[in-house]
Design an enzyme around this catalytic site. Structure first.
Site, PDB file in Angstrom:
ATOM      1  N   LEU A   1       0.838  -1.186   0.000  1.00 48.01           N
ATOM      2  CA  LEU A   1       0.000   0.000   0.000  1.00 48.01           C
ATOM      3  C   LEU A   1       0.883   1.250   0.000  1.00 48.01           C
ATOM      4  O   LEU A   1       1.977   1.253   0.550  1.00 48.01           O
ATOM      5  CB  LEU A   1      -0.897   0.015   1.240  1.00 48.01           C
ATOM      6  N   GLY A   2       0.389   2.315  -0.604  1.00 42.55           N
ATOM      7  CA  GLY A   2       1.164   3.550  -0.686  1.00 42.55           C
ATOM      8  C   GLY A   2       1.779   3.775  -2.040  1.00 42.55           C
ATOM      9  O   GLY A   2       2.204   4.883  -2.364  1.00 42.55           O
TER      10      GLY A   2
ATOM     11  N   ILE B   1      17.651  15.421 -10.207  1.00 42.84           N
ATOM     12  CA  ILE B   1      18.312  16.452  -9.406  1.00 42.84           C
ATOM     13  C   ILE B   1      18.239  16.139  -7.919  1.00 42.84           C
ATOM     14  O   ILE B   1      19.189  16.381  -7.164  1.00 42.84           O
ATOM     15  CB  ILE B   1      17.704  17.840  -9.720  1.00 42.84           C
ATOM     16  N   GLU B   2      17.131  15.570  -7.461  1.00 44.24           N
ATOM     17  CA  GLU B   2      17.070  15.172  -6.053  1.00 44.24           C
ATOM     18  C   GLU B   2      18.115  14.116  -5.737  1.00 44.24           C
ATOM     19  O   GLU B   2      18.814  14.189  -4.707  1.00 44.24           O
ATOM     20  CB  GLU B   2      15.664  14.661  -5.702  1.00 44.24           C
TER      21      GLU B   2
ATOM     22  N   VAL C   1      22.733  11.685 -24.450  1.00 43.13           N
ATOM     23  CA  VAL C   1      23.488  10.453 -24.212  1.00 43.13           C
ATOM     24  C   VAL C   1      23.231   9.508 -25.381  1.00 43.13           C
ATOM     25  O   VAL C   1      22.085   9.175 -25.683  1.00 43.13           O
ATOM     26  CB  VAL C   1      23.091   9.798 -22.880  1.00 43.13           C
TER      27      VAL C   1
ATOM     28  N   MET D   1       1.384  14.121 -12.567  1.00 43.92           N
ATOM     29  CA  MET D   1       2.235  13.085 -11.982  1.00 43.92           C
ATOM     30  C   MET D   1       2.866  13.539 -10.667  1.00 43.92           C
ATOM     31  O   MET D   1       4.076  13.456 -10.457  1.00 43.92           O
ATOM     32  CB  MET D   1       3.308  12.615 -12.975  1.00 43.92           C
TER      33      MET D   1
ATOM     34  N   HIS E   1       7.326  37.080  13.833  1.00 42.93           N
ATOM     35  CA  HIS E   1       8.768  37.348  13.744  1.00 42.93           C
ATOM     36  C   HIS E   1       9.473  36.631  14.900  1.00 42.93           C
ATOM     37  O   HIS E   1       8.954  36.597  16.019  1.00 42.93           O
ATOM     38  CB  HIS E   1       9.035  38.851  13.842  1.00 42.93           C
TER      39      HIS E   1
END
Length: 467
Positions: free
Chosen positions: A36-37, A185-186, A236, A315, A441
């Site tokens: 699940l998930g 990138i992550e 590539v 997505m 603040h």
């Protein structure tokens, strides 16, 4: 027994649809082949965020003397412990989803779903048993999988997608990443922090091509400063083996490039998962493997819906969840929010990035009369005290009445800050609406209100523009 809703796929779209449908009194069956998930929880959003935290801790350790702490230079990385922690996070969340589904009386079947007709689903369980389930409505929420481009050598050992790389047993000394989108990138940030030499290859003129250019340019500079090599406008052409290593053969504007690495991550996009559903057999229309839906997420077959990645939309996990909730409400004839146009997105890199609404480039293309304002985190007290002064908040408004139409953030906790921008755009708030709301603040949120006040040259901690 006939079900009100049968859902195929238990990811963030499917399980949310199941819970919401059950909340509204529906009899619901959820069929999921794996955990699940879905991708998000098991091999996507959650495990990568767990690894991002590792990267953040390591980055802090590298700069720990700034905080007056000495004597911990000889730390080491325990990959087994990293993986154990990541899995514990996943297991806790999966267990939580199972508990909630069960509490609402959702029937959970472990197996594959096949649509026999618009009112009948066959579940082939992992035990080998087959069950046919009559259904008034069917929701397809099978998600997407990594795309493998037709590059020679793409199936060599050591070439992998994010699914496999998440289970790394050792840190690669040299990692090549094909694709400079969010996933690529992550992972570049994670493995750079872990000590890998990271090289990114992106065919487009810039990484994260859909971002506001002010963000993508500054991020590229930041990543290069951290030691990540970025090759844009580069295709590539081949991956080959050489002396126990992998070699990326690529081509840019100047000619051919060859880079020797130990592992390759392929992250060039995702493809909807539609195999085994019998879509052709029941006449569901597709567009390049994406299930076509109307504005109510219904396919051309009445009573059959498709939500999340499988319909080829944004997505994003949170978009899939919103679609799941909406479809359950449509099916159960409950009030539905029809406004789905304001969807924030986040990139978990250091510094974090988040965005909602239109970019400056889109404003220009659409001929919108607009204004922009930026406030740097280097002038924000909370960011400075955290030791994270890099980045800025950029706000875009209409030129005539200063209505907020775009917010783009690069900096500490950007993913948490973006929701104020989403609320502003969703509710058509103006600069005055934001400026008249007192912000605590010292907080990072002050950077947002300062950026907004800059639209009218009223920002307090920013030099006035020379417009």
């Amino acid at each position: 027994m006939e079900k009100d809703i049968v859902i195929i796929g238990g990811g963030p779209g499917g399980y949310v649809a199941a819970i919401r449908g059950a909340q509204l009194g529906g009899k619901v069956t959820l069929i999921e082949e794996n955990a699940l998930g879905g991708t998000c929880l098991n091999v996507g959003c959650i495990p990568t965020k767990a690894l991002c935290k590792n990267a953040e801790v390591i980055s802090t350790l590298k700069n720990i003397e700034e905080f007056g702490i000495k004597g911990i230079e000889n730390y080491s990385i325990d990959v087994e412990k990293i993986q154990e922690r990541k899995q514990n996070v996943i297991d806790q969340l999966v267990g939580g989803i199972h508990t909630v589904l069960s509490a609402y009386g959702v029937e959970i079947l472990r197996g594959r779903g096949t649509i026999l007709n618009k009112n009948l689903v066959k579940a082939t369980l992992v035990t080998g048993e087959e069950r046919e389930i009559p259904a008034k409505n069917i929701i397809i929420a099978t998600g997407a999988k990594p795309t493998l481009p037709p590059i020679p050598g793409i199936h060599l050992n050591g070439v992998m997608t994010s699914n496999e790389l998440l289970s790394f047993k050792e840190i690669p000394k040299r990692l090549a990443i094909i694709g400079g989108g969010v996933i690529g990138i992550e992972f570049a940030g994670i493995f750079n922090a872990l000590g890998s030499e990271v090289t990114v290859f992106e065919f487009a003129p810039s990484i994260l091509i859909k971002l506001d250019k002010d963000i993508s340019k500054r991020l590229t500079t930041s990543l290069k400063k951290d030691g990540i090599k970025i090759n844009t406008s580069t295709g590539v052409e081949e991956i080959k083996e050489s002396n126990g290593s992998l070699v990326i053969v690529a081509k840019d504007k100047k000619g051919s490039i060859e880079v020797e690495v130990d592992q390759v991550l392929v992250s060039v996009g995702r493809t909807p998962v539609i195999e085994g559903l019998n879509l052709e057999g029941i006449g569901i229309e597709l567009d390049r493997k994406r299930i076509q839906v109307n504005d109510r997420f219904e396919t051309n077959v009445k009573g059959v819906y498709a939500i999340g990645d499988v319909n080829g939309g944004m997505m994003l996990a949170h978009e899939a969840s919103h679609e799941g909730k909406s479809v359950a409400e449509i099916i159960m004839d409950a009030p539905v929010s029809e406004d789905r146009g304001v969807v924030p997105s986040c990139i978990f890199i250091s510094p974090e990035i988040s965005t909602v609404g239109i970019t400056e480039e889109e404003a220009k293309e659409q001929g919108i009369d607009y204004k922009t304002s930026k406030f740097m985190f280097g002038a924000n007290g909370k960011a400075l005290s955290m030791g994270e002064p890099q980045g800025f908040v950029k706000v875009i408004s209409t030129g005539e009445n200063n209505r907020i139409i775009g917010v783009h953030i690069m900096g500490p906790h950007a993913a948490d800050l973006i929701h104020e921008g989403a609320l502003a755009i969703r509710n058509q708030l103006t600069a005055d609406d934001i400026a008249s709301t007192i912000h605590a603040h010292p907080t990072l949120g002050e950077a947002f209100v300062e950026a907004v006040m800059g639209l009218t040259n009223e920002a307090i901690h920013m030099v006035p523009s020379k417009r």
